[in-house]
Design a protein around this motif. Structure first.
Motif, PDB file in Angstrom:
ATOM      1  N   THR A  20     102.940 -84.522 -93.771  1.00 26.04           N
ATOM      2  CA  THR A  20     103.832 -83.440 -94.172  1.00 26.04           C
ATOM      3  C   THR A  20     105.282 -83.922 -94.168  1.00 26.04           C
ATOM      4  OG1 THR A  20     103.835 -82.716 -91.868  1.00 26.04           O
ATOM      5  CG2 THR A  20     102.355 -81.565 -93.380  1.00 26.04           C
ATOM      6  N   PRO A  38      99.166 -79.498 -96.914  1.00 27.93           N
ATOM      7  CA  PRO A  38      99.946 -79.369 -95.674  1.00 27.93           C
ATOM      8  C   PRO A  38      99.067 -78.990 -94.491  1.00 27.93           C
ATOM      9  CG  PRO A  38     100.959 -78.115 -97.465  1.00 27.93           C
ATOM     10  CD  PRO A  38      99.632 -78.590 -97.960  1.00 27.93           C
ATOM     11  N   ASN A  39      97.937 -78.363 -94.777  1.00 25.81           N
ATOM     12  CA  ASN A  39      97.012 -78.039 -93.680  1.00 25.81           C
ATOM     13  C   ASN A  39      95.572 -78.088 -94.197  1.00 25.81           C
ATOM     14  OD1 ASN A  39      95.642 -76.836 -91.434  1.00 25.81           O
ATOM     15  ND2 ASN A  39      97.631 -76.078 -90.775  1.00 25.81           N
ATOM     16  N   HIS A  54     104.106 -76.265 -82.417  1.00 25.72           N
ATOM     17  CA  HIS A  54     103.417 -77.558 -82.440  1.00 25.72           C
ATOM     18  C   HIS A  54     103.735 -78.372 -81.185  1.00 25.72           C
ATOM     19  CE1 HIS A  54     102.823 -76.684 -86.736  1.00 25.72           C
ATOM     20  NE2 HIS A  54     101.859 -77.604 -86.694  1.00 25.72           N
ATOM     21  N   LYS A  61     105.807 -83.933 -82.841  1.00 24.90           N
ATOM     22  CA  LYS A  61     105.900 -83.705 -84.281  1.00 24.90           C
ATOM     23  C   LYS A  61     107.289 -84.070 -84.796  1.00 24.90           C
ATOM     24  CE  LYS A  61     104.762 -80.376 -87.895  1.00 24.90           C
ATOM     25  NZ  LYS A  61     104.107 -81.435 -88.672  1.00 24.90           N
ATOM     26  N   ASP A  70     108.529 -83.528 -88.150  1.00 23.10           N
ATOM     27  CA  ASP A  70     109.153 -82.656 -89.147  1.00 23.10           C
ATOM     28  C   ASP A  70     109.199 -81.199 -88.683  1.00 23.10           C
ATOM     29  OD1 ASP A  70     106.304 -82.996 -89.403  1.00 23.10           O
ATOM     30  OD2 ASP A  70     106.348 -81.842 -91.261  1.00 23.10           O
ATOM     31  N   SER A  77     107.203 -76.998 -90.010  1.00 26.10           N
ATOM     32  CA  SER A  77     105.949 -77.667 -90.363  1.00 26.10           C
ATOM     33  C   SER A  77     105.674 -77.507 -91.851  1.00 26.10           C
ATOM     34  CB  SER A  77     104.795 -77.045 -89.573  1.00 26.10           C
ATOM     35  OG  SER A  77     104.541 -75.746 -90.054  1.00 26.10           O
ATOM     36  N   GLY A  78     104.852 -78.418 -92.383  1.00 27.28           N
ATOM     37  CA  GLY A  78     104.441 -78.311 -93.782  1.00 27.28           C
ATOM     38  C   GLY A  78     103.717 -76.995 -94.035  1.00 27.28           C
ATOM     39  N   THR A  79     102.970 -76.540 -93.057  1.00 32.20           N
ATOM     40  CA  THR A  79     102.219 -75.285 -93.208  1.00 32.20           C
ATOM     41  C   THR A  79     103.180 -74.101 -93.326  1.00 32.20           C
ATOM     42  OG1 THR A  79     100.525 -76.262 -91.811  1.00 32.20           O
ATOM     43  CG2 THR A  79     100.382 -73.890 -92.163  1.00 32.20           C
ATOM     44  N   VAL A 133      98.936 -77.753 -79.955  1.00 34.10           N
ATOM     45  CA  VAL A 133      98.420 -78.613 -81.032  1.00 34.10           C
ATOM     46  C   VAL A 133      99.096 -78.137 -82.331  1.00 34.10           C
ATOM     47  CG1 VAL A 133      96.374 -79.439 -82.261  1.00 34.10           C
ATOM     48  CG2 VAL A 133      96.295 -79.131 -79.788  1.00 34.10           C
ATOM     49  N   ARG A 189      92.179 -81.849 -83.418  1.00 34.98           N
ATOM     50  CA  ARG A 189      92.330 -82.429 -84.769  1.00 34.98           C
ATOM     51  C   ARG A 189      91.017 -82.418 -85.544  1.00 34.98           C
ATOM     52  NH1 ARG A 189      96.426 -83.479 -80.985  1.00 34.98           N
ATOM     53  NH2 ARG A 189      98.326 -83.094 -82.160  1.00 34.98           N
ATOM     54  N   PHE A 237      90.698 -80.158 -88.619  1.00 36.74           N
ATOM     55  CA  PHE A 237      91.207 -80.501 -89.948  1.00 36.74           C
ATOM     56  C   PHE A 237      90.207 -81.328 -90.766  1.00 36.74           C
ATOM     57  CE2 PHE A 237      94.946 -80.384 -87.027  1.00 36.74           C
ATOM     58  CZ  PHE A 237      95.581 -79.276 -87.564  1.00 36.74           C
TER      59      PHE A 237
HETATM   60  O1  LIG Z   1     101.947 -82.417 -87.081  1.00 40.27           O
HETATM   61  C1  LIG Z   1     100.949 -81.685 -86.895  1.00 40.27           C
HETATM   62  O2  LIG Z   1     100.322 -81.702 -85.845  1.00 40.27           O
HETATM   63  C2  LIG Z   1     100.537 -80.777 -87.970  1.00 40.27           C
HETATM   64  N1  LIG Z   1     101.119 -80.875 -89.126  1.00 40.27           N
HETATM   65  C3  LIG Z   1     100.833 -80.102 -90.279  1.00 40.27           C
HETATM   66  C4  LIG Z   1     102.036 -79.258 -90.657  1.00 40.27           C
HETATM   67  O3  LIG Z   1     103.166 -79.773 -90.586  1.00 40.27           O
HETATM   68  O4  LIG Z   1     101.865 -78.113 -91.041  1.00 40.27           O
HETATM   69  C5  LIG Z   1      99.556 -79.333 -90.155  1.00 40.27           C
HETATM   70  C6  LIG Z   1      99.277 -78.787 -88.805  1.00 40.27           C
HETATM   71  O5  LIG Z   1     100.147 -77.730 -88.581  1.00 40.27           O
HETATM   72  C7  LIG Z   1      99.406 -79.864 -87.740  1.00 40.27           C
END
Ligand SMILES: O=C(O)C1=N[C@H](C(=O)O)C[C@H](O)C1
Ligand SMILES: NC(=O)C1=CN([C@@H]2O[C@H](COP(=O)(O)OP(=O)(O)OC[C@H]3O[C@@H](n4cnc5c(N)ncnc54)[C@H](O)[C@@H]3O)[C@@H](O)[C@H]2O)C=CC1
Length: 263
Positions: free
Chosen positions: A99, A124-125, A153, A157, A159, A162-164, A212, A235, A238
């Motif tokens: 992401t 993203p998810n 999260h 992490k 970013d 989150s991408g989601t 998580v 994980r 996913f």
């Molecule tokens: O970094 C993570 O752990 C996740 N990243 C993705 C996001 O940025 O949405 C998916 C999930 O949330 C886990």
């Protein structure tokens, strides 16, 4: 048999993907891309005692050395973007979980696949529950436009948001009447107190050890609240989505952004 390269095999997601791919009968893990361990095999690394799979640090060398159908990338945004571009150049279908790509990067990568009629997925998810959470939020926003997104999260992490969360906001804006969240005259007395802003929506990112991947989308109305919530506790949650995507890309002729478009 689908020949797969995994980028980021030592990561939390990458190592889970190695397990999934090597346990699937019709998948073959042909190589891994790592930022160290060039020339070693996966079996030289402690978590993978039996896997005779070569590791490359250089993507060009990797693509020249093995025949692959799909690249699964679970790395970091800057690397994932380069890997995706290179994969497309080599006609290898990208399945991207990494992401943090910008909208411009996604559009550019999509165009590149279109020119080549090459299937690919950026998700993203990959968790089906999260995809449903996003879809339900999109439905709800049509009727309840006052919405804030809280994503939580683990604190490793990179970013934020989150991408989601970004994808959720993008999906919501397709059905939500544009409005700015909160009081028109509100002022932050502490920078960032109201979270990030996207099309008038607010996104709040929590980072804590023990978490998580979790997200709650809260809709407010007169005398009522609707919460749509999803939790990934591990994980493995996913991996069905990764497996689905690896198979699905063969039916596609361009890069698709978001599993909701293909399930
Ligand atoms: O970094 C993570 O752990 C996740 N990243 C993705 C996001 O940025 O949405 C998916 C999930 O949330 C886990
Ligand atoms: N789409 C989805 O469903 C999910 C996506 N993610 C995303 O996946 C990515 C990885 O997440 P995690 O596994 O939690 O992170 P992580 O930090 O555990 O793993 C990242 C891995 O990338 C590797 N890496 C860094 N540079 C590299 C390079 N040049 N070449 C090859 N590998 C390189 C690192 O060695 C590390 O092992 C993140 O972007 C995260 O947001 C995470 C969970 C679910």
């Amino acid at each position: 048999m689908i020949n797969i390269i995994i980028a980021g095999p030592r990561g939390k997601m990458g190592s889970e993907a190695v397990r999934m791919v090597t346990n699937e009968e019709n998948f073959r893990l042909v190589a891994c891309l790592d930022n160290k361990n060039n020339g070693k095999k996966l079996m030289d690394l402690t978590p993978f005692p039996n896997l005779d799979v070569p590791i490359f640090e250089d993507i060009d060398e990797c693509f020249d050395s093995v025949e692959a159908d799909v690249l699964v990338d679970l790395t970091i945004p800057e690397v994932g973007y380069v890997h995706t571009k290179k994969a497309i150049e080599h006609n290898i279908r990208p399945v991207i979980g990494t992401t943090g790509f910008s909208q411009e990067q996604i559009t550019e990568l999509k165009e590149l696949t279109k020119n080549k009629n090459l299937g690919g997925i950026i998700a993203p998810n990959f968790a089906i529950g999260a995809v449903l959470m996003m879809k339900f939020s999109q439905m709800a926003a049509k009727y309840m436009p006052d919405v804030e997104i809280i994503e939580k999260h683990h604190d490793n992490k990179l970013d934020a948001p989150s991408g989601t969360a970004v994808k959720t906001a993008e999906m919501i804006r397709e059905t939500r009447k544009l409005k700015s969240q909160g009081h028109p005259d509100e002022k932050e007395t502490l920078n960032g107190a109201r979270g990030a802003e996207m099309d008038g929506m607010r996104i709040h990112s929590v980072r804590l050890p023990g978490l998580v991947a979790h997200q709650e989308v809260i809709f407010g109305g007169d005398g009522q609240l609707l919460s749509i919530k999803h939790d990934s506790f591990n994980r493995a949650s996913f991996m069905d989505g990764v497996k689905f995507s690896v198979e699905k890309v063969f039916e596609l002729n361009e890069l698709v952004y978001g599993l909701e478009n293909v399930i």
